[in-house]
Design a protein around this motif. Structure first.
Motif, PDB file in Angstrom:
ATOM      1  N   ARG A 323       0.806  -1.218   0.000  1.00  0.00           N
ATOM      2  CA  ARG A 323       0.000   0.000   0.000  1.00  0.00           C
ATOM      3  C   ARG A 323       0.845   1.278   0.000  1.00  0.00           C
ATOM      4  O   ARG A 323       0.285   2.369  -0.137  1.00  0.00           O
ATOM      5  CB  ARG A 323      -0.912   0.011   1.223  1.00  0.00           C
ATOM      6  N   LEU A 324       2.138   1.142   0.190  1.00  0.00           N
ATOM      7  CA  LEU A 324       3.009   2.317   0.227  1.00  0.00           C
ATOM      8  C   LEU A 324       3.245   2.833  -1.189  1.00  0.00           C
ATOM      9  O   LEU A 324       3.698   2.096  -2.062  1.00  0.00           O
ATOM     10  CB  LEU A 324       4.349   1.963   0.883  1.00  0.00           C
ATOM     11  N   ARG A 325       2.919   4.093  -1.410  1.00  0.00           N
ATOM     12  CA  ARG A 325       3.114   4.695  -2.722  1.00  0.00           C
ATOM     13  C   ARG A 325       4.520   5.325  -2.818  1.00  0.00           C
ATOM     14  O   ARG A 325       5.047   5.797  -1.841  1.00  0.00           O
ATOM     15  CB  ARG A 325       2.059   5.763  -2.992  1.00  0.00           C
ATOM     16  N   GLY A 326       5.025   5.355  -4.029  1.00  0.00           N
ATOM     17  CA  GLY A 326       6.347   5.949  -4.264  1.00  0.00           C
ATOM     18  C   GLY A 326       7.486   5.138  -3.686  1.00  0.00           C
ATOM     19  O   GLY A 326       8.513   5.710  -3.276  1.00  0.00           O
ATOM     20  N   ARG A 327       7.326   3.826  -3.652  1.00  0.00           N
ATOM     21  CA  ARG A 327       8.366   2.988  -3.041  1.00  0.00           C
ATOM     22  C   ARG A 327       9.699   3.091  -3.774  1.00  0.00           C
ATOM     23  O   ARG A 327      10.765   3.071  -3.164  1.00  0.00           O
ATOM     24  CB  ARG A 327       7.902   1.528  -3.005  1.00  0.00           C
ATOM     25  N   ARG A 328       9.666   3.208  -5.097  1.00  0.00           N
ATOM     26  CA  ARG A 328      10.910   3.291  -5.866  1.00  0.00           C
ATOM     27  C   ARG A 328      11.687   4.555  -5.518  1.00  0.00           C
ATOM     28  O   ARG A 328      12.911   4.536  -5.393  1.00  0.00           O
ATOM     29  CB  ARG A 328      10.589   3.248  -7.356  1.00  0.00           C
ATOM     30  N   ILE A 329      10.962   5.666  -5.374  1.00  0.00           N
ATOM     31  CA  ILE A 329      11.632   6.926  -5.029  1.00  0.00           C
ATOM     32  C   ILE A 329      12.252   6.826  -3.646  1.00  0.00           C
ATOM     33  O   ILE A 329      13.397   7.243  -3.422  1.00  0.00           O
ATOM     34  CB  ILE A 329      10.635   8.093  -5.086  1.00  0.00           C
ATOM     35  N   TYR A 330      11.517   6.254  -2.707  1.00  0.00           N
ATOM     36  CA  TYR A 330      12.034   6.113  -1.348  1.00  0.00           C
ATOM     37  C   TYR A 330      13.281   5.215  -1.324  1.00  0.00           C
ATOM     38  O   TYR A 330      14.248   5.472  -0.596  1.00  0.00           O
ATOM     39  CB  TYR A 330      10.970   5.529  -0.430  1.00  0.00           C
ATOM     40  N   ARG A 331      13.248   4.163  -2.113  1.00  0.00           N
ATOM     41  CA  ARG A 331      14.393   3.245  -2.146  1.00  0.00           C
ATOM     42  C   ARG A 331      15.646   3.947  -2.663  1.00  0.00           C
ATOM     43  O   ARG A 331      16.748   3.758  -2.139  1.00  0.00           O
ATOM     44  CB  ARG A 331      14.072   2.032  -3.015  1.00  0.00           C
ATOM     45  N   VAL A 332      15.481   4.766  -3.705  1.00  0.00           N
ATOM     46  CA  VAL A 332      16.621   5.511  -4.244  1.00  0.00           C
ATOM     47  C   VAL A 332      17.175   6.481  -3.208  1.00  0.00           C
ATOM     48  O   VAL A 332      18.383   6.596  -3.015  1.00  0.00           O
ATOM     49  CB  VAL A 332      16.214   6.260  -5.525  1.00  0.00           C
ATOM     50  N   LEU A 333      16.285   7.175  -2.494  1.00  0.00           N
ATOM     51  CA  LEU A 333      16.729   8.132  -1.487  1.00  0.00           C
ATOM     52  C   LEU A 333      17.461   7.440  -0.338  1.00  0.00           C
ATOM     53  O   LEU A 333      18.441   7.970   0.202  1.00  0.00           O
ATOM     54  CB  LEU A 333      15.525   8.911  -0.950  1.00  0.00           C
ATOM     55  N   VAL A 334      16.994   6.262   0.027  1.00  0.00           N
ATOM     56  CA  VAL A 334      17.619   5.527   1.130  1.00  0.00           C
ATOM     57  C   VAL A 334      19.018   5.047   0.746  1.00  0.00           C
ATOM     58  O   VAL A 334      19.919   4.997   1.587  1.00  0.00           O
ATOM     59  CB  VAL A 334      16.720   4.335   1.540  1.00  0.00           C
ATOM     60  N   ILE A 335      19.211   4.731  -0.523  1.00  0.00           N
ATOM     61  CA  ILE A 335      20.498   4.202  -0.970  1.00  0.00           C
ATOM     62  C   ILE A 335      21.542   5.300  -1.139  1.00  0.00           C
ATOM     63  O   ILE A 335      22.752   5.034  -1.160  1.00  0.00           O
ATOM     64  CB  ILE A 335      20.316   3.423  -2.293  1.00  0.00           C
ATOM     65  N   LEU A 336      21.117   6.557  -1.218  1.00  0.00           N
ATOM     66  CA  LEU A 336      22.043   7.662  -1.491  1.00  0.00           C
ATOM     67  C   LEU A 336      23.260   7.714  -0.552  1.00  0.00           C
ATOM     68  O   LEU A 336      24.384   7.933  -1.017  1.00  0.00           O
ATOM     69  CB  LEU A 336      21.301   8.994  -1.453  1.00  0.00           C
ATOM     70  N   PRO A 337      23.111   7.568   0.780  1.00  0.00           N
ATOM     71  CA  PRO A 337      24.310   7.614   1.641  1.00  0.00           C
ATOM     72  C   PRO A 337      25.354   6.569   1.278  1.00  0.00           C
ATOM     73  O   PRO A 337      26.550   6.782   1.464  1.00  0.00           O
ATOM     74  CB  PRO A 337      23.747   7.365   3.049  1.00  0.00           C
TER      75      PRO A 337
END
Length: 528
Positions: A323-337
């Motif tokens: 049900r979480l929307r924008g999961r791909r965007i969140y995953r990219v942001l989490v990987i940034l560090p």
């Protein structure tokens, strides 16, 4: 025309010739390494390289060793980058290798003799020309051997390190400067500068008798006569002071010493047994901080593994929710560090956590003055939090892949049995996650146990411990402590033997923990 089985070279495909070219390149590089090792008299490297080449040629040109073709590259890299490094480090750990104890006894004697030369009192200065033979029959000098040419009593004298100065007929000089010598090339200024190191090290005897001294020059223009104040007796292996006759004999510590205990500064490498280990662990200067640093290293490594794993796993589970929307965007942001170099991130956080000008205190905390990096406890907390920030993206990727491999039937069955989300996570998700991720957790622990970059870039190991003579700080882990107490950080006198001994201790600690941990992880396989 299509080749048949009976035509020449029909059995040799393109793959064979590619393999032949690759093996030829590998053999050429290997032979070059063997020759280099022979010139350096590194017989162990020579034997190891020769063995690897013979094994590679046999494996890749034999039809009976097909499995070894895939194993040999990894095995070779294991020998070179792991086994050899560990054995070489262990060899240094039992010696006094360091500043003043680098080479052999002969090297030390030669260096001491050269260092203790002094200019002959009242001697003249000679305009010197640096010369080189023009051909094979050029006279005194070898093809690559430099020499000096000077004017003495209206005669041109030429000599080398092996041949004392002697007259040469037909040479020309302008005043006191030699301009030409038959059979020799007089180097111009640019050529002398290109070989400045060789020129500065060149020592040409002034005569057959060593007491007459030798010509030395620092700039390639003017030479002076220097005499030795120390004379080395190769048979007796002693150095004797020319003026007062003091004899310096070799000692077990790898130094030349007189009867009154006076020691010369330059020594050589000798076997010292377990002295380096005793110094690093039980010496009065390092014993106290060693065990404190050891305890903090364990805390830092364990806390880093636990926190990064929990944060990464929590985000992986959260981003798996349908049900979480924008999961791909969140995953990219989490990987940034994880995408930024660790040492740059550590330097960035060092600025952000600055007590007076840092972003955290000035902006986020409204001008507070919190000593994040100068208070012992806050500095340790800061290192753990920054390492969590740098490490959780890796755990997120690992857990996200492992979660997709968990059968949904197991979670549905637990839900039907009445298990809530927390119970399902504890009894089903976590045990199944631990099976594939446990080896990675052990590897992460080993990495953080030696996480030199983060500690050195963020706090430099500080703040410094009070009442301790050794240059050790509260946030130093074992590897940064070794870097400091062995003199590598200060750029002064270094003790590579001590550094190798302590590195070997760290290696043994991590190895024991890894072996025990891997044995314990076998019990997790019973889940399946």
């Amino acid at each position: 025309m299509r080749q048949t089985a009976g035509t020449p070279h029909a059995s040799y495909g393109r793959g064979f010739w590619v393999k032949l070219v690759i093996m030829a390149i590998i053999n050429a590089v290997g032979v070059m390494i063997i020759f280099s090792a022979a010139q350096a008299q590194s017989w162990g490297i020579l034997a190891g390289m020769a063995g690897l080449l013979i094994a590679a040629d046999w494996v890749y040109f034999s039809k009976r060793a097909l499995p070894l073709k895939y194993i040999l590259p990894g095995f070779a890299f294991l020998l070179v980058y792991q086994v050899f490094v560990v054995l070489y480090t262990a060899g240094i750990a039992f010696t006094n290798y360091g500043t003043g104890h680098i080479g052999s006894q002969q090297d030390a004697a030669d260096q001491l003799v050269a260092q203790n030369e002094q200019r002959v009192e009242g001697s003249e200065s000679y305009p010197v020309a640096v010369v080189l033979p023009e051909g094979e029959d050029g006279g005194l000098l070898g093809e690559e051997e430099l020499g000096f040419a000077v004017v003495e009593d209206s005669q041109v004298l030429v000599g080398t390190a092996e041949q004392p100065l002697r007259p040469v007929e037909g040479a020309e000089a302008d005043a006191d400067q030699v301009t030409s010598v038959p059979g020799y090339q007089v180097l111009d200024r640019e050529e002398v500068l290109d070989r400045q190191t060789e020129v500065a090290e060149l020592r040409v005897p002034f005569g057959e008798d060593e007491a007459e001294g030798a010509l030395l020059t620092q700039d390639g223009r003017t030479a002076h006569v220097y005499e030795q104040t120390l004379v080395y007796d190769e048979e007796a292996e002693t150095l004797t002071h020319v003026e007062d006759g003091t004899v310096y004999s070799p000692t077990e510590e790898g130094l030349f010493a007189a009867e009154d205990g006076t020691e010369l500064a330059v020594g050589w490498r000798v076997f010292v047994g377990f002295d380096n280990f005793v110094t690093g662990i039980a010496d009065t200067q390092t014993a106290g901080p060693f065990f404190e640093v050891l305890a903090w290293t364990f805390v830092f490594a364990l806390a880093s593994v636990v926190l990064t794993y929990l944060v990464g796993m929590f985000l992986a589970i959260a981003f798996q929710h349908e049900r979480l929307r924008g999961r791909r965007i969140y995953r990219v942001l989490v990987i940034l560090p994880y995408a930024f170099p660790g040492f740059l991130s550590a330097l960035l956080f060092a600025g952000m956590l600055n007590e007076r000008f840092g972003f955290v205190n000035e902006v986020l905390l409204g001008g507070a003055s919190i000593p994040w990096l100068t208070d012992p406890w806050l500095a340790k907390l800061s290192i753990i939090l920054v390492n969590t920030w740098l490490g959780f993206p890796y755990m997120f990727l690992v857990c996200m892949g492992a979660l997709q491999a968990i059968p949904k039937d197991s979670l549905e069955a637990a839900s039907i049995d009445g298990a809530g989300p927390l119970r399902r996570w504890w009894s089903v998700t976590l045990p199944m996650l631990m099976v594939p991720t446990a080896p990675l957790l052990i590897a992460t622990f080993a990495f953080n146990f030696n996480n030199f970059n983060l500690v050195y870039m963020l706090t430099g190991g500080g703040p410094r411990m009070e009442g301790v003579e050794a240059p050790v700080g509260h946030t130093d882990i074992l590897i940064t402590m070794v870097f400091k107490i062995s003199g590598l950080a200060s750029g002064q006198a270094t003790d590579y033997g001590l550094a190798a001994a302590m590195s070997l201790v760290i290696f043994l600690i991590v190895t024991v923990i890894a072996v025990i941990s891997f044995r314990r992880t076998r019990s997790l396989e019973e889940i399946h």
